[in-house]
Design a protein around this motif. Structure first.
Motif, PDB file in Angstrom:
ATOM      1  N   LEU A 369       0.512  -1.127   0.103  1.00 32.25           N
ATOM      2  CA  LEU A 369      -0.043  -0.028  -0.152  1.00 32.25           C
ATOM      3  C   LEU A 369       0.924   1.115   0.171  1.00 32.25           C
ATOM      4  N   ILE A 370       1.906   1.180   0.857  1.00 31.44           N
ATOM      5  CA  ILE A 370       2.960   2.450   0.877  1.00 31.44           C
ATOM      6  C   ILE A 370       3.689   2.628  -0.363  1.00 31.44           C
ATOM      7  N   LYS A 371       3.921   1.357  -1.067  1.00 30.38           N
ATOM      8  CA  LYS A 371       4.551   1.678  -2.236  1.00 30.38           C
ATOM      9  C   LYS A 371       3.719   2.272  -3.621  1.00 30.38           C
ATOM     10  N   GLN A 372       2.230   2.242  -3.217  1.00 31.00           N
ATOM     11  CA  GLN A 372       1.427   2.759  -4.274  1.00 31.00           C
ATOM     12  C   GLN A 372       1.377   4.410  -4.173  1.00 31.00           C
ATOM     13  N   ILE A 373       1.716   4.814  -2.956  1.00 32.50           N
ATOM     14  CA  ILE A 373       1.630   6.350  -2.737  1.00 32.50           C
ATOM     15  C   ILE A 373       2.563   7.208  -3.327  1.00 32.50           C
ATOM     16  N   ILE A 428     -12.209   5.545   0.357  1.00 28.89           N
ATOM     17  CA  ILE A 428     -11.441   4.509   0.578  1.00 28.89           C
ATOM     18  C   ILE A 428     -11.051   3.688  -0.775  1.00 28.89           C
ATOM     19  N   PHE A 429      -9.656   3.826  -1.029  1.00 30.95           N
ATOM     20  CA  PHE A 429      -9.392   3.117  -2.203  1.00 30.95           C
ATOM     21  C   PHE A 429      -8.701   1.830  -1.916  1.00 30.95           C
ATOM     22  N   ALA A 430      -7.937   1.523  -0.569  1.00 32.47           N
ATOM     23  CA  ALA A 430      -7.275   0.340  -0.598  1.00 32.47           C
ATOM     24  C   ALA A 430      -7.433  -0.157   1.015  1.00 32.47           C
ATOM     25  N   ILE A 431      -7.346  -1.364   1.378  1.00 34.62           N
ATOM     26  CA  ILE A 431      -7.332  -1.807   2.582  1.00 34.62           C
ATOM     27  C   ILE A 431      -6.359  -2.895   2.675  1.00 34.62           C
TER      28      ILE A 431
END
Lengths: 456, 462
Positions: A369-373, A428-431
């Motif tokens: 998730l962090i890598k996608q930001i 919300i776009f990811a969990i």
């Protein structure tokens, strides 16, 4: 004296004094705690505490009184009946009845043995747990965190063990009891590096069984967080993506959901989700459940504050609002059954509250998730007060990070986030796939778009 | 009661403190026309604290029988002995103090107990209805009244023998306004140490209702601020919140020992010379603040403690234990919420002394900033970085108060904010009367001050 006998005494007194319906809730607890302050033992303590709450209806009028000494039960009954005399009549003031679904199974059951075997709420070994044992755990948390890095200052830490015996009976024939044990520990402090004092960080956990106590994880997670927060600086002002840690999901997402699905808030016009059952209130990624029957759950028990059985409840499924949470009073107003969410202590009137509140996991690992930001912030802790009625929130990011091109760039201080949570739930776009137990919540990391970030 | 406590004391082995506390809390809440709460809660019991072999042990029981209390004394003693084996820094003794002996009662005008339950219920009902009917846009309202009546007997083996009576009533009104699926809330609340007359001296229940209703409706058409660092004029409520939450906690001696930002800074200039900050047990300047403590829960006579004197840090807030470590007299800040809580360092009434400026002057010198009123929630950190909600915020442009804004939060480093202070008003008010402080246990506190001009971060929409 047996707790159900005290309930019986209270019921008889209340009816004799003029109550038409009465409910007596009794708790008796044994508590020990060892507190740490300033990297040293501060205090060892033990406590025996009893509480009795008496709710009466007289001509459908409410009165409630609580006392701490069983000997004062007549005084409490008298006070409750007197309060009811002054209260307005309300036709929905009715107590649960044994003929409601699930109640009969609870009445007369051998609650103590079921607590052990089915829900695993009670560890018989807890009866032998002493101040000495609590001291060992408290010291180990302190030493583990201090050995991680000498710059860590443990402001406060504690290890507590509690056994609670509780019983409830009402004049309609509900009569139930249960025993539970819990071990709750927390550690809180900061890192001090020359003139720099980091922000507060904390870590806590709670378990039902002695062999599940994991003070090591708690201490090391705290230590890592607090050292990582050194060297913080102000971030950037922008509107964009944030990743909320499970702890900040608890503050920013769970709290407003609990408020808006509380049937009392719905009926009193204070929920944003009035008339929205079956409607989309959040992203399809969001599914939320409340389950009071989770084995070993800190929010678990067979029955609620009114003696109604707990059953799992889907609150939001794939973004669609499925149910509100009811106690008996709010259920009576809609001519339906309570969902078993009456909550509170013996010294308070039953309110509405969660048991174990669970957000379903996603499919992407947290690190992914962090890598996608590209540009965003990771909120480890949120310091603020979301207004659950309006949904507005504005508060400081604590132990947070500025994220750029998928990497944690710098720890943040004096940086605020702001928005309206009800507007943001659909964004919300990811969990994350991973979840963390935050006391009686089980929560993932959650990514949201379109949040205002202000650097000071 | 004294006879029982003294008999139990005769079994004590080391320094011992025995505290009987009966807290009676009566509450009424009406929401949208329905009675939600009419309750009476009595929490009564005895807490015993002992100092043995350099460690403290504490135990409590809700049973106030001789046998139970002797058992509690034994438990506290055993706990202290266990703790002593692992405690590094032993407590040699507690600091010598002027200990209280006799009966203590704050100023109470027209005791709340002389007003019937029926009268209180009627008032709450009328005010809730008045709030709800104030505008067609008000969809819901809540009104509540709560009174906390306390009685304590504190006996210590070194001489305290105090009987304390206290009375702290509170009144709250919340209005909820709706328009086009949008919702805004506004809350007004008051709380005092005293009686019925004291509670409604500054504002009548009707005034509180009207203010809450008007603000909730006005907020429906208010805009969000843009986030920025700006000059602001804070009202006494927010000055109180800043004094308590962001400054006060950092000067609590237990926290200082943990490494708070003001550790080792006694005698240093830490704020603007315009700032004098005080924490006082007895009332000061205006009567009946809700944090009145005449005797603390260690039996120490509560003092007026000057924390910051014209910008210079002068004192921390102490219990007998920390006072000994620092070699200073205790300040009477050791407080316990219930019999089952041990005394820990807490604030009482924390405030900034008034200056000499008029509110108009403070505002007129701000070219571009905000006029901020009413404390929302507050949190502060180890490094004195704070975050406060603001109930009512207005833009200031060219020295004139302009439009109302919504969702305003302020943040900053408290000492930087106090250093930036360049104007202090002369009108003084208490502003956190209905507030509670949470630090392990609850405490009834108050805080206030004058209007004050300083620089903070205003959170906003980007």
């Amino acid at each position: 004296m047996h707790l159900l006998d005290i309930c019986d005494t209270g019921l008889k007194q209340a009816i004799k004094l003029g109550a038409y319906e009465a409910e007596v809730y009794v708790t008796s607890s044994k508590y020990i705690e060892v507190g740490i302050e300033k990297n040293d033992i501060q205090l060892a303590r033990s406590q025996i505490e009893d509480a009795v709450g008496i709710r009466v209806f007289k001509n459908k009028s409410l009165g409630f009184a609580s006392i701490a000494d069983f000997k004062d039960i007549r005084k409490a009954c008298k006070r409750a009946v007197e309060l009811a005399t002054y209260s307005p009549r309300d036709e929905y003031n009715k107590l649960p009845h044994p003929n409601l679904p699930g109640v009969a199974e609870l009445v007369g059951a051998k609650r103590k043995s079921r607590s052990i075997e089915v829900l695993r709420l009670y560890d018989p070994k807890s009866e032998e747990f002493s101040v000495k044992h609590a001291l060992e755990y408290a010291i180990s948390m302190l030493e583990l965190s201090r050995n991680y890095d000498q710059r860590i200052m443990v402001d406060r830490s504690s290890f507590a063990a509690e056994i609670v015996y509780r019983a409830i009976a009402n004049s309609n024939g509900v009569k139930i009891e249960e025993t539970s044990s819990s071990f709750i520990y927390f550690i809180m402090g900061m890192a001090i590096d020359k003139d720099e004092v980091s922000s507060f960080e904390y870590e806590f956990d709670g378990v039902r069984f002695i062999n599940k106590i994991d003070t090591k994880r708690c201490a090391l997670d705290f230590a890592k967080k607090v050292i990582d927060s050194l060297g913080a600086s102000k971030g950037e002002s922008f509107r964009g993506q944030v990743i909320l840690s499970p702890e900040s999901v608890g503050d920013l997402i769970v709290y407003p959901i609990l408020y808006s699905t509380n049937a009392n808030n719905v009926q009193k016009g204070m929920s944003q989700w009035i008339g929205k059952l079956g409607a989309k209130v959040a992203s399809s990624l969001l599914t939320v459940e409340d389950n009071g029957l989770l084995p070993e759950g800190l929010g678990s028990s067979f029955f609620d504050r009114e003696g109604m059985p707990h059953t799992p409840l889907t609150v939001i499924e794939n973004g669609i609002l499925c149910s509100y949470m009811y106690n008996t009073y709010t259920a009576n107003k809609e001519n339906r059954n309570s969902t078993g969410h009456a909550s509170g202590s013996a010294s308070e009137l039953p309110g509405i509250g969660p048991t174990n509140f669970i957000i379903k996991e996603g499919e992407i690992p947290k690190d992914e998730l962090i890598k996608q930001i590209k540009r965003g912030v990771l909120v480890t802790r949120f310091s603020g007060f979301p207004n659950p009625t309006t949904g507005e929130f504005s508060g400081a990011i604590k132990g947070g990070w500025l994220v750029k091109n998928g990497e944690l760039l710098i720890p943040l201080c004096q940086t605020l986030i702001q928005g309206n949570i009800y507007d943001l739930l659909p964004k919300i776009f990811a969990i994350s796939k991973e979840r963390k137990k935050v006391m009686n919540y089980l929560l993932p990391w959650v990514c949201i778009e379109d949040v205002s970030v202000t650097a000071g | 009661m004294w006879e029982l406590l003294e008999e139990v004391m005769s079994y004590a082995k080391g320094w011992t403190e025995i505290r009987f506390h009966n807290k009676l809390i009566n509450s009424i809440t009406i929401r949208k026309g329905e009675l939600e709460k009419s309750s009476s809660k009595e929490v009564k019991g005895v807490g015993i604290r002992v100092l043995i072999n350099g460690a403290l042990g504490f135990s409590s029981s809700s049973s106030v029988e001789k046998d139970s209390l002797i058992y509690v004394l034994d438990e506290a003693t055993a706990a202290a002995r266990s703790a002593s084996n692992t405690k590094h820094s032993k407590i040699e003794e507690l600091q010598f103090a002027e200990l209280a002996r006799g009966d203590f009662k704050p100023e109470i005008n027209d005791p709340v107990t002389s007003h019937s339950l029926g009268e209180k219920l009627s008032l709450v009902r009328e005010i809730e209805l008045r709030t709800r009917k104030a505008s067609p846009l008000i969809g819901s309202a809540i009104c509540s009244y709560k009174e906390s009546l306390d009685e304590k007997y504190i006996l210590t083996s070194d001489g305290a023998r105090a009987h304390i009576i206290d009375s702290k009533p509170e009144f709250r009104v919340t209005a909820v306004a709706n328009k086009n699926h949008e919702m805004q809330t506004a809350r007004e609340s008051i709380g005092v140490t005293g009686g019925w007359d004291d509670l409604f001296r500054e504002s009548s229940p009707e005034e509180l209702s009207d203010k809450a209703a008007k603000l909730a409706v006005d907020l429906l058409s208010a805009k969000y601020p843009e986030g920025e660092t700006a000059w602001v004029v804070l009202d006494p409520g927010l000055v109180g919140l800043l004094s308590h939450e962001a400054i006060g906690h950092t000067v609590e001696a237990d926290f200082v020992l943990s490494g708070s930002i003001v550790k080792g800074k006694i005698g240093e200039l830490i704020a603007s010379e315009l700032v004098t900050l005080v924490d006082s047990g007895p009332p000061q300047i205006n009567p009946n603040p809700s944090g009145v403590v005449l005797v603390d829960d260690e039996g120490v006579l509560a003092q007026r403690t000057i924390v910051i004197d014209h910008g210079v840090l002068r004192s921390y807030l102490h219990s007998r234990e920390t006072a000994k470590l620092f070699g200073v007299p205790p300040t009477g800040n050791a407080r316990a919420w219930l019999y089952s809580d041990e005394p820990i360092i807490r604030m009482r009434n924390t405030y900034i002394e008034p200056g000499d400026m008029e509110l108009d002057e403070l505002v007129s010198e701000v070219k571009n900033g905000y006029f901020l009123k009413g404390p929302g929630g507050g949190q502060a950190d180890a490094n004195a970085e704070f975050m406060f909600g603001v109930r009512e915020a207005y833009r200031i442009r060219n020295g004139k108060i302009g439009e109302l804004l919504r969702g305003v939060t302020i943040s900053g480093q408290a000492f930087d904010v106090l250093k930036s202070c360049n104007g202090v008003g002369h009108k003084f008010m208490w502003g956190l009367g209905a507030g509670y402080c949470g630090k392990k246990q609850l405490a009834k506190i108050d805080a206030g001050g004058p209007y004050l001009r300083c620089k903070v971060i205003v959170g906003g929409h980007q």
